[in-house]
Design a protein around this motif. Sequence first.
Motif, PDB file in Angstrom:
ATOM      1  N   GLY A  36       0.816  -1.211   0.000  1.00  0.00           N
ATOM      2  CA  GLY A  36       0.000   0.000   0.000  1.00  0.00           C
ATOM      3  C   GLY A  36       0.850   1.262   0.000  1.00  0.00           C
ATOM      4  N   ALA A  37       1.925   1.271   0.798  1.00  0.00           N
ATOM      5  CA  ALA A  37       2.799   2.445   0.844  1.00  0.00           C
ATOM      6  C   ALA A  37       3.486   2.671  -0.502  1.00  0.00           C
ATOM      7  CB  ALA A  37       3.826   2.285   1.948  1.00  0.00           C
ATOM      8  N   LEU A  38       3.902   1.589  -1.150  1.00  0.00           N
ATOM      9  CA  LEU A  38       4.531   1.735  -2.474  1.00  0.00           C
ATOM     10  C   LEU A  38       3.540   2.259  -3.504  1.00  0.00           C
ATOM     11  CD1 LEU A  38       6.785  -1.446  -2.663  1.00  0.00           C
ATOM     12  CD2 LEU A  38       7.493   0.930  -2.383  1.00  0.00           C
ATOM     13  N   VAL A  39       2.315   1.771  -3.463  1.00  0.00           N
ATOM     14  CA  VAL A  39       1.289   2.282  -4.375  1.00  0.00           C
ATOM     15  C   VAL A  39       1.049   3.770  -4.111  1.00  0.00           C
ATOM     16  CG1 VAL A  39      -1.181   2.155  -4.933  1.00  0.00           C
ATOM     17  CG2 VAL A  39       0.165   0.067  -4.782  1.00  0.00           C
ATOM     18  N   GLY A  40       1.004   4.155  -2.846  1.00  0.00           N
ATOM     19  CA  GLY A  40       0.816   5.562  -2.500  1.00  0.00           C
ATOM     20  C   GLY A  40       1.961   6.430  -2.989  1.00  0.00           C
ATOM     21  N   LEU A  41       3.187   5.949  -2.849  1.00  0.00           N
ATOM     22  CA  LEU A  41       4.337   6.707  -3.353  1.00  0.00           C
ATOM     23  C   LEU A  41       4.267   6.890  -4.867  1.00  0.00           C
ATOM     24  CD1 LEU A  41       7.349   5.312  -1.305  1.00  0.00           C
ATOM     25  CD2 LEU A  41       6.499   7.657  -1.344  1.00  0.00           C
ATOM     26  N   ILE A  42       3.896   5.829  -5.567  1.00  0.00           N
ATOM     27  CA  ILE A  42       3.793   5.912  -7.027  1.00  0.00           C
ATOM     28  C   ILE A  42       2.697   6.893  -7.429  1.00  0.00           C
ATOM     29  CG2 ILE A  42       3.165   4.590  -9.092  1.00  0.00           C
ATOM     30  CD1 ILE A  42       4.612   2.196  -7.775  1.00  0.00           C
ATOM     31  N   VAL A  43       1.561   6.829  -6.736  1.00  0.00           N
ATOM     32  CA  VAL A  43       0.472   7.764  -7.040  1.00  0.00           C
ATOM     33  C   VAL A  43       0.919   9.199  -6.788  1.00  0.00           C
ATOM     34  CG1 VAL A  43      -1.812   8.538  -6.260  1.00  0.00           C
ATOM     35  CG2 VAL A  43      -1.399   6.126  -6.681  1.00  0.00           C
ATOM     36  N   GLY A  44       1.634   9.424  -5.694  1.00  0.00           N
ATOM     37  CA  GLY A  44       2.090  10.776  -5.383  1.00  0.00           C
ATOM     38  C   GLY A  44       3.130  11.308  -6.355  1.00  0.00           C
ATOM     39  N   LEU A  45       3.976  10.435  -6.858  1.00  0.00           N
ATOM     40  CA  LEU A  45       5.023  10.876  -7.783  1.00  0.00           C
ATOM     41  C   LEU A  45       4.534  11.002  -9.222  1.00  0.00           C
ATOM     42  CD1 LEU A  45       8.046   8.818  -6.417  1.00  0.00           C
ATOM     43  CD2 LEU A  45       7.625  11.276  -6.173  1.00  0.00           C
ATOM     44  N   VAL A  46       3.606  10.146  -9.630  1.00  0.00           N
ATOM     45  CA  VAL A  46       3.136  10.156 -11.012  1.00  0.00           C
ATOM     46  C   VAL A  46       2.040  11.197 -11.224  1.00  0.00           C
ATOM     47  CG1 VAL A  46       1.964   8.734 -12.767  1.00  0.00           C
ATOM     48  CG2 VAL A  46       3.778   7.753 -11.390  1.00  0.00           C
ATOM     49  N   GLY A  47       1.299  11.494 -10.182  1.00  0.00           N
ATOM     50  CA  GLY A  47       0.185  12.443 -10.314  1.00  0.00           C
ATOM     51  C   GLY A  47       0.646  13.827 -10.717  1.00  0.00           C
ATOM     52  N   GLU A  48      -0.325  14.626 -11.082  1.00  0.00           N
ATOM     53  CA  GLU A  48      -0.034  15.987 -11.499  1.00  0.00           C
ATOM     54  C   GLU A  48       0.396  16.821 -10.292  1.00  0.00           C
ATOM     55  OE1 GLU A  48      -2.581  19.157 -13.956  1.00  0.00           O
ATOM     56  OE2 GLU A  48      -2.746  17.067 -14.575  1.00  0.00           O
ATOM     57  N   PRO A  49       1.438  17.632 -10.441  1.00  0.00           N
ATOM     58  CA  PRO A  49       1.909  18.425  -9.298  1.00  0.00           C
ATOM     59  C   PRO A  49       0.902  19.506  -8.906  1.00  0.00           C
ATOM     60  CG  PRO A  49       3.142  18.979 -11.268  1.00  0.00           C
ATOM     61  CD  PRO A  49       2.263  17.825 -11.625  1.00  0.00           C
ATOM     62  N   SER A  50       0.883  19.791  -7.617  1.00  0.00           N
ATOM     63  CA  SER A  50      -0.021  20.798  -7.081  1.00  0.00           C
ATOM     64  C   SER A  50       0.769  22.064  -6.755  1.00  0.00           C
ATOM     65  CB  SER A  50      -0.687  20.256  -5.815  1.00  0.00           C
ATOM     66  OG  SER A  50      -1.390  21.276  -5.164  1.00  0.00           O
ATOM     67  N   GLU A  51       0.085  23.202  -6.796  1.00  0.00           N
ATOM     68  CA  GLU A  51       0.742  24.451  -6.428  1.00  0.00           C
ATOM     69  C   GLU A  51       0.821  24.616  -4.917  1.00  0.00           C
ATOM     70  OE1 GLU A  51      -1.162  27.704  -8.361  1.00  0.00           O
ATOM     71  OE2 GLU A  51      -0.903  26.856 -10.355  1.00  0.00           O
ATOM     72  N   GLU A  52      -0.067  23.930  -4.193  1.00  0.00           N
ATOM     73  CA  GLU A  52      -0.118  24.064  -2.739  1.00  0.00           C
ATOM     74  C   GLU A  52       0.832  23.125  -2.004  1.00  0.00           C
ATOM     75  OE1 GLU A  52      -4.105  23.807  -1.320  1.00  0.00           O
ATOM     76  OE2 GLU A  52      -4.895  24.917  -3.027  1.00  0.00           O
ATOM     77  N   TYR A  53       1.099  21.955  -2.584  1.00  0.00           N
ATOM     78  CA  TYR A  53       1.925  20.940  -1.904  1.00  0.00           C
ATOM     79  C   TYR A  53       3.073  20.518  -2.797  1.00  0.00           C
ATOM     80  CZ  TYR A  53      -2.359  20.541   0.830  1.00  0.00           C
ATOM     81  OH  TYR A  53      -3.463  20.806   1.594  1.00  0.00           O
ATOM     82  N   SER A  54       4.190  20.199  -2.172  1.00  0.00           N
ATOM     83  CA  SER A  54       5.322  19.687  -2.942  1.00  0.00           C
ATOM     84  C   SER A  54       5.076  18.212  -3.278  1.00  0.00           C
ATOM     85  CB  SER A  54       6.615  19.836  -2.134  1.00  0.00           C
ATOM     86  OG  SER A  54       6.582  18.980  -1.013  1.00  0.00           O
ATOM     87  N   ARG A  55       5.852  17.701  -4.217  1.00  0.00           N
ATOM     88  CA  ARG A  55       5.724  16.287  -4.579  1.00  0.00           C
ATOM     89  C   ARG A  55       6.052  15.382  -3.396  1.00  0.00           C
ATOM     90  NH1 ARG A  55       4.777  14.396  -9.659  1.00  0.00           N
ATOM     91  NH2 ARG A  55       5.110  15.856 -11.348  1.00  0.00           N
TER      92      ARG A  55
END
Length: 108
Positions: A36-55
């Motif tokens: 689950g943690a690896l899936v979450g990391l992949i989702v966070g890195l592959v997703g579109e970057p936000s202006e409010e939060y860093s990758r």
Amino acid sequence: MEQHPATPSSADQPIEVQVHASPKFWPFVLTFLVIGALVGLIVGLVGEPSEEYSRASASGFFAMFCGGLGVGIGAVVYVIVDRVTMRKSSNHLAVPLAEDTDSSGPQG
């Protein structure tokens, strides 16, 4: 003194026991936590970057969230596997061994 109903009155009589292979709980939970943690990391890195939060902060958030979901899913999978293996249990006769009369240990 009261004797347990499952134990025979004589020490020489065999006892009927139910035997089944039970999985270990923590390997299930930890495996699903890591997945689950690896899936979450992949989702966070592959997703579109936000202006409010860093990758990095988004990846950490998704890793924590998906890791928690993984723990829950792992616990449910453990219960299902445990119930399936319990159905495959078998009954056996256990014969008590003769007890050692000298309980003081080896003498040398």
